[in-house]
Design a protein around this motif. Sequence first.
Motif, PDB file in Angstrom:
ATOM      1  N   ASN A   1      28.482 -34.433  37.098  1.00 28.93           N
ATOM      2  CA  ASN A   1      28.018 -35.794  36.840  1.00 28.93           C
ATOM      3  C   ASN A   1      28.240 -36.229  35.405  1.00 28.93           C
ATOM      4  O   ASN A   1      28.292 -35.396  34.486  1.00 28.93           O
ATOM      5  N   CYS A   2      28.339 -37.541  35.251  1.00 28.65           N
ATOM      6  CA  CYS A   2      28.604 -38.126  33.940  1.00 28.65           C
ATOM      7  C   CYS A   2      27.985 -39.514  33.896  1.00 28.65           C
ATOM      8  O   CYS A   2      28.112 -40.279  34.871  1.00 28.65           O
ATOM      9  N   ASP A   3      27.295 -39.829  32.823  1.00 23.01           N
ATOM     10  CA  ASP A   3      26.704 -41.159  32.635  1.00 23.01           C
ATOM     11  C   ASP A   3      27.261 -41.789  31.373  1.00 23.01           C
ATOM     12  O   ASP A   3      27.571 -41.090  30.414  1.00 23.01           O
TER      13      ASP A   3
ATOM     14  N   LYS B   1      26.191 -47.127  35.976  1.00 20.45           N
ATOM     15  CA  LYS B   1      26.976 -46.556  34.874  1.00 20.45           C
ATOM     16  C   LYS B   1      27.058 -45.030  35.034  1.00 20.45           C
ATOM     17  O   LYS B   1      26.715 -44.248  34.121  1.00 20.45           O
ATOM     18  N   HIS B   2      27.527 -44.621  36.177  1.00 23.71           N
ATOM     19  CA  HIS B   2      27.541 -43.209  36.543  1.00 23.71           C
ATOM     20  C   HIS B   2      28.839 -42.896  37.265  1.00 23.71           C
ATOM     21  O   HIS B   2      29.298 -43.657  38.108  1.00 23.71           O
TER      22      HIS B   2
ATOM     23  N   SER C   1      30.981 -39.360  39.068  1.00 18.94           N
ATOM     24  CA  SER C   1      30.858 -37.959  39.464  1.00 18.94           C
ATOM     25  C   SER C   1      32.204 -37.454  39.951  1.00 18.94           C
ATOM     26  O   SER C   1      33.035 -38.211  40.444  1.00 18.94           O
TER      27      SER C   1
END
Lengths: 112, 114
Positions: free
Chosen positions: A22-24, A71-72, A74
């Motif tokens: 995951n990345c935000d 704003k995510h 994956s």
Amino acid sequence: DQQVKQNSPSLSVQEGRISILNCDYTNSMFDYFLWYKKYPAEGPTFLISISSIKDKNEDGRFTVFLNKSAKHLSLHIVPSQPGDSAVYFCAASERRTYKYIFGTGTRLKVLA
Amino acid sequence: DVKVTQSSRYLVKRTGEKVFLECVQDMDHENMFWYRQDPGLGLRLIYFSYDVKMKEKGDIPEGYSVSREKKERFSLILESASTNQTSMYLCASSLNWVRGGELFFGEGSRLTVL
């Protein structure tokens, strides 16, 4: 002020199962997102990217999902293989600025 | 295949020495970048260049300078190396944003400053 965050420093997954990284991000002007894989003592290698006009992009075992409202993004790896064990970085860019901002990375370990 | 070549894989230098890190790409890319990678901090942008003789500061330019005299070559210079510049340095290149966007990285240069 970290504009791109990878909140999980590490992840362990059994071989054959799904890995989800995951990345935000915080900057709503980002319009291009990338995932890179890095082995020790080597440069990062490009995996997959997605433009902000899409919400999904698939390439073989790798799929990237983008949720702009959250704003995510994956990265899904299915099925996971021991050779996938590496550090994964997400990156975001407002392309016209030429700048790419990287997250701090997630170390994936795929257990045989 | 795009190739980004960094001149030295491993360097050991002393505090105060001037250090040159060289990077060459063979795909006629407009953009070139220098990052450093440190544990827990990810990749941080030092400088980038979008054209010959053009350069822009990244997020951590202090203590560094760059030179781009030819399109294929982008050099990172540490004028007076310090121990906090011990790091892995990564060069990258890309097409301009209209024509593409992914970064292609070199193998990295591991610098140790004693």
